[in-house]
Write an enzyme that holds these catalytic residues in place. Structure first.
Site, short mmCIF file in Angstrom:
data_model
loop_
_atom_site.label_atom_id
_atom_site.label_comp_id
_atom_site.label_asym_id
_atom_site.label_seq_id
_atom_site.Cartn_x
_atom_site.Cartn_y
_atom_site.Cartn_z
N ARG A 148 36.48 49.34 65.42
CA ARG A 148 36.53 48.50 66.64
C ARG A 148 36.07 49.28 67.86
O ARG A 148 35.19 48.87 68.59
CB ARG A 148 37.96 48.01 66.88
CG ARG A 148 38.49 47.11 65.79
CD ARG A 148 39.93 46.72 66.13
NE ARG A 148 40.56 46.05 65.02
CZ ARG A 148 41.24 46.65 64.05
NH1 ARG A 148 41.39 47.96 64.08
NH2 ARG A 148 41.76 45.96 63.07
N ILE A 149 36.73 50.44 68.09
CA ILE A 149 36.43 51.20 69.31
C ILE A 149 35.06 51.88 69.21
O ILE A 149 34.25 51.80 70.13
CB ILE A 149 37.55 52.23 69.60
CG1 ILE A 149 38.88 51.50 69.86
CG2 ILE A 149 37.20 53.10 70.80
CD1 ILE A 149 40.11 52.39 69.93
N ASP A 168 30.47 56.80 58.97
CA ASP A 168 31.65 56.02 58.56
C ASP A 168 31.40 55.55 57.13
O ASP A 168 30.67 54.59 56.90
CB ASP A 168 31.86 54.82 59.51
CG ASP A 168 33.19 54.11 59.25
OD1 ASP A 168 33.65 54.10 58.10
OD2 ASP A 168 33.76 53.56 60.23
N ASP A 254 41.43 62.91 75.24
CA ASP A 254 42.51 62.05 75.74
C ASP A 254 43.76 62.25 74.90
O ASP A 254 44.82 61.71 75.21
CB ASP A 254 42.05 60.58 75.68
CG ASP A 254 43.09 59.64 76.30
OD1 ASP A 254 43.59 59.97 77.39
OD2 ASP A 254 43.41 58.61 75.68
N GLU A 259 51.74 66.50 72.43
CA GLU A 259 51.71 65.72 73.67
C GLU A 259 53.13 65.51 74.20
O GLU A 259 53.96 65.03 73.44
CB GLU A 259 51.05 64.36 73.43
CG GLU A 259 49.59 64.46 73.00
CD GLU A 259 48.97 63.10 72.68
OE1 GLU A 259 49.65 62.07 72.86
OE2 GLU A 259 47.81 63.08 72.25
N HIS A 277 46.51 60.89 77.35
CA HIS A 277 46.59 59.79 76.36
C HIS A 277 46.65 58.43 77.07
O HIS A 277 47.60 57.67 76.91
CB HIS A 277 47.81 59.99 75.44
CG HIS A 277 47.68 59.23 74.15
ND1 HIS A 277 48.21 59.65 72.98
CD2 HIS A 277 47.07 58.04 73.86
CE1 HIS A 277 47.96 58.78 72.02
NE2 HIS A 277 47.26 57.79 72.54
N GLY A 279 43.97 56.21 76.99
CA GLY A 279 42.89 55.34 76.50
C GLY A 279 43.21 53.86 76.67
O GLY A 279 42.41 53.10 77.20
P1 NAD Z 1 39.47 50.93 63.37
O1 NAD Z 1 40.36 50.92 62.19
O2 NAD Z 1 38.91 49.64 63.84
O3 NAD Z 1 38.26 51.92 63.12
C1 NAD Z 1 38.39 53.18 62.52
C2 NAD Z 1 37.13 53.44 61.72
O4 NAD Z 1 37.23 54.76 61.19
C3 NAD Z 1 36.96 52.49 60.53
O5 NAD Z 1 35.69 51.84 60.57
C4 NAD Z 1 37.09 53.39 59.30
O6 NAD Z 1 36.24 53.00 58.25
C5 NAD Z 1 36.65 54.74 59.88
N1 NAD Z 1 37.12 55.88 59.10
C6 NAD Z 1 38.30 56.02 58.45
N2 NAD Z 1 38.33 57.22 57.82
C7 NAD Z 1 37.15 57.82 58.09
C8 NAD Z 1 36.58 59.07 57.73
N3 NAD Z 1 37.24 59.93 56.93
N4 NAD Z 1 35.34 59.36 58.18
C9 NAD Z 1 34.67 58.51 58.98
N5 NAD Z 1 35.14 57.29 59.34
C10 NAD Z 1 36.36 56.97 58.91
O7 NAD Z 1 40.29 51.64 64.53
P2 NAD Z 1 40.02 51.53 66.11
O8 NAD Z 1 40.73 50.34 66.66
O9 NAD Z 1 38.58 51.69 66.37
O10 NAD Z 1 40.82 52.80 66.61
C11 NAD Z 1 40.46 54.11 66.20
C12 NAD Z 1 41.56 55.07 66.55
O11 NAD Z 1 41.62 55.23 67.96
C13 NAD Z 1 42.97 54.56 66.20
O12 NAD Z 1 43.32 54.79 64.88
C14 NAD Z 1 43.82 55.37 67.15
O13 NAD Z 1 44.21 56.57 66.52
C15 NAD Z 1 42.88 55.67 68.31
N6 NAD Z 1 43.34 55.00 69.55
C16 NAD Z 1 43.56 55.79 70.63
C17 NAD Z 1 43.98 55.22 71.83
C18 NAD Z 1 44.19 56.07 73.04
O14 NAD Z 1 45.01 55.70 73.88
N7 NAD Z 1 43.50 57.17 73.19
C19 NAD Z 1 44.19 53.83 71.89
C20 NAD Z 1 43.93 53.05 70.78
C21 NAD Z 1 43.50 53.65 69.60
#
Ligand code: NAD
Length: 308
Positions: A148-149, A168, A254, A259, A277, A279
């Protein structure tokens, strides 16, 4: 019918209370009181700073649902909760835009060293030759984790004229093609080709310490690293070494392994930019998170006859 007890840790937008206050008792807890108070809770609401461990879950004799106010479930022992019949929900869509926008902000801040130069001006300095920055247009951004992100970061970066590649192994090539991103088969390839590397994977056994000394040595000399995922994905000792040796020109984080940080040597470096943190910490994301989990809790309480 006795109203269910929802235990909440950490600030949550008032939208949460607006949706749930007439249906349940909502009690605010703290890290210190949690072990004791969880005994009576039907539902637990936590952010990323609370570790929901096996030991804690063993005390939660009435607990039916854990709602993570945000995305990323790495702080919860989901496997054990599921074994105990406790459902776990979160709000993964809600912080996407905010985290993606912060990531782009960090990339621009690294390219132009905005925080450092701001400090210099405020302490009496002005333009000097070393302050010269770089443009993002035409540079290669490597995204690790095109979920997603990662996808949203890719789309914005493309609007800035960056070339975007991604690693990915769990998504189909067509998904990347739809947003104009080239998917590489090996992480090493991404590391070698990218000027900026941005991490967007969840923290799992596989991604823990995914970026270590070996990975830094494969990066282009003078590359930049951005991590808004989870601190433990990166080996911080190796990152420190890469930043002090000049292998990396800069990093923006971030998230950290610990933390808030205590005696973390990364804090002393001029070429590291650290945010606390934040984000998903915007008004919009917080409201979406609160509304999403409140709706999830409401449906759960209805489906499970905790409320009439
Ligand atoms: P998501 O599940 O939509 O996407 C994660 C992607 O990573 C998936 O497409 C998955 O296939 C891929 N992935 C998994 N294992 C992998 C690997 N070994 N190598 C390469 N790719 C791999 O998650 P998202 O919503 O995009 O969020 C990602 C991460 O961001 C969350 O898990 C969370 O830890 C972090 N996050 C941080 C904040 C912040 O405040 N900084 C806020 C929200 C989320």
């Amino acid at each position: 019918m006795k109203r269910p007890l929802i235990l909440v840790l950490g600030g949550i937008d008032e939208e949460f209370y607006n949706i749930l206050k007439s249906h349940a008792l909502i009690k605010e807890s703290t890290l210190e009181r949690l072990a004791e108070e969880i005994e009576n809770a039907d539902i637990l609401v936590v952010r990323s700073n609370v570790k929901v461990t096996r030991e804690l879950l063993d005390k939660a004799v009435k607990l039916r649902l854990i709602a993570r106010a945000g995305s990323g479930l790495d702080n919860i022992d989901v496997c054990y909760a599921t074994q105990k019949g406790i459902k776990v929900v979160n709000a993964p869509e809600a912080p996407v835009e905010s985290v993606a926008e912060l990531t782009i902000g960090l990339i621009i801040s690294l390219a132009r060293r905005i925080p450092l130069l701001d400090q210099r001006v405020k302490t009496g300095g002005w333009r000097e030759d070393w302050m010269v920055g770089i443009e993002l247009k035409g540079k290669t951004l490597g995204i690790i984790g095109l979920g997603r992100i990662g996808s949203r970061v890719a789309s914005i970066a493309k609007m800035l004229g960056m070339q975007v590649i991604a690693y990915d192994p769990y998504i189909p090539k067509t998904k990347a093609e739809q947003i104009g991103v080239e998917l590489v088969e090996k992480l090493d390839e991404l590391l070698k080709l990218s000027d900026f590397i941005s991490i967007h994977v969840p923290l799992t056994d596989e991604t823990r310490l995914m970026i270590r000394a070996r990975e830094f040595s494969l990066m282009k000399k003078g590359a930049y690293l951005i991590n808004t995922s989870r601190g433990a994905v990166v080996d911080e000792k190796a990152l420190l070494e890469a930043l002090t040796s000049g292998q990396l020109k800069g990093a923006a984080l971030d998230v950290l392994t610990e933390e808030p940080p205590i005696n973390n040597p990364l804090l002393k470096l001029d070429n590291v930019l650290i945010t606390p943190h934040i984000g998903g910490f915007t008004l919009e994301a917080q409201r979406k998170i609160a509304a999403t989990i409140a709706e999830e809790i409401l449906s759960f309480m209805r489906e499970n006859h905790l409320i009439s």
